[in-house]
Write a protein that holds these residues in place. Structure first.
Motif, PDB file in Angstrom:
ATOM      1  N   PRO A  18      -5.925 -28.842  26.369  1.00  0.00           N
ATOM      2  CA  PRO A  18      -5.715 -29.803  25.281  1.00  0.00           C
ATOM      3  C   PRO A  18      -5.458 -29.167  23.915  1.00  0.00           C
ATOM      4  N   ASN A  19      -5.938 -27.955  23.698  1.00  0.00           N
ATOM      5  CA  ASN A  19      -5.782 -27.322  22.392  1.00  0.00           C
ATOM      6  C   ASN A  19      -4.604 -26.353  22.320  1.00  0.00           C
ATOM      7  N   LEU A  20      -3.714 -26.383  23.282  1.00  0.00           N
ATOM      8  CA  LEU A  20      -2.557 -25.483  23.279  1.00  0.00           C
ATOM      9  C   LEU A  20      -1.663 -25.797  22.082  1.00  0.00           C
ATOM     10  N   SER A  21      -1.354 -24.768  21.295  1.00  0.00           N
ATOM     11  CA  SER A  21      -0.492 -24.955  20.137  1.00  0.00           C
ATOM     12  C   SER A  21       0.143 -23.625  19.770  1.00  0.00           C
ATOM     13  N   GLY A  22       1.074 -23.667  18.827  1.00  0.00           N
ATOM     14  CA  GLY A  22       1.703 -22.453  18.339  1.00  0.00           C
ATOM     15  C   GLY A  22       2.765 -21.904  19.272  1.00  0.00           C
ATOM     16  N   ASN A  23       2.921 -20.582  19.240  1.00  0.00           N
ATOM     17  CA  ASN A  23       3.922 -19.889  20.041  1.00  0.00           C
ATOM     18  C   ASN A  23       3.364 -19.606  21.429  1.00  0.00           C
ATOM     19  N   VAL A  24       4.086 -20.022  22.447  1.00  0.00           N
ATOM     20  CA  VAL A  24       3.615 -19.903  23.824  1.00  0.00           C
ATOM     21  C   VAL A  24       4.566 -19.026  24.628  1.00  0.00           C
ATOM     22  N   VAL A  25       3.997 -18.099  25.367  1.00  0.00           N
ATOM     23  CA  VAL A  25       4.767 -17.279  26.301  1.00  0.00           C
ATOM     24  C   VAL A  25       4.254 -17.600  27.699  1.00  0.00           C
ATOM     25  N   ILE A  26       5.106 -18.163  28.508  1.00  0.00           N
ATOM     26  CA  ILE A  26       4.722 -18.477  29.887  1.00  0.00           C
ATOM     27  C   ILE A  26       4.801 -17.182  30.693  1.00  0.00           C
ATOM     28  N   PRO A  27       3.759 -16.857  31.439  1.00  0.00           N
ATOM     29  CA  PRO A  27       3.771 -15.595  32.193  1.00  0.00           C
ATOM     30  C   PRO A  27       4.767 -15.656  33.358  1.00  0.00           C
ATOM     31  N   SER A  28       5.283 -14.515  33.740  1.00  0.00           N
ATOM     32  CA  SER A  28       6.204 -14.470  34.885  1.00  0.00           C
ATOM     33  C   SER A  28       5.445 -14.479  36.208  1.00  0.00           C
ATOM     34  N   THR A  29       4.149 -14.092  36.172  1.00  0.00           N
ATOM     35  CA  THR A  29       3.323 -14.143  37.372  1.00  0.00           C
ATOM     36  C   THR A  29       1.940 -14.695  37.011  1.00  0.00           C
ATOM     37  N   ILE A  30       1.324 -15.339  37.982  1.00  0.00           N
ATOM     38  CA  ILE A  30      -0.060 -15.789  37.888  1.00  0.00           C
ATOM     39  C   ILE A  30      -0.741 -15.389  39.190  1.00  0.00           C
ATOM     40  N   GLU A  31      -1.822 -14.668  39.084  1.00  0.00           N
ATOM     41  CA  GLU A  31      -2.558 -14.171  40.252  1.00  0.00           C
ATOM     42  C   GLU A  31      -1.637 -13.408  41.204  1.00  0.00           C
TER      43      GLU A  31
END
Length: 107
Positions: A18-31
């Motif tokens: 809910p508190n996501l804001s600003g500049n976001v970089v989505i990762p290329s991998t998760i786990e």
């Protein structure tokens, strides 16, 4: 920061904190699994100002960024092949940065 699910050796972003804001970089991998999808509505109504989507993403769902009123910049993945309906609806300040993606279909 991100909600996600892993299925068939791939990760999909399904939502955000809910508190996501600003500049976001989505990762290329998760786990250790490649992030290949941003599901429908996954960032809708968030307060992000920019997002960088990795080249591993090939699918972005319907209304994924709808009503992100603060969103100004999106770096698109080069492997994206289709754009879903209302993906950026209500993002009035948006500037897209294309890294050579070849969109073949706009739904």
């Amino acid at each position: 920061m991100f909600e996600y699910e892993i299925s068939n050796g791939e990760a999909a972003i399904t939502g955000h904190s809910p508190n996501l804001s600003g500049n976001v970089v989505i990762p290329s991998t998760i786990e250790g699994y490649p992030v290949t999808s941003l599901n429908d509505f996954c960032f809708m109504h968030s307060n992000i100002s920019s997002v960088s989507i990795p080249d591993s993403v090939i699918n972005i769902g319907m209304s994924a960024f709808s009503d992100c009123r603060m969103l100004e910049a999106v770096i698109m993945p080069k492997n994206l092949t289709s754009i879903s309906p209302y993906m950026f609806y209500g993002c009035h300040s948006l500037i897209l940065q294309n890294r050579g993606c070849e969109v073949h279909a706009i739904d």
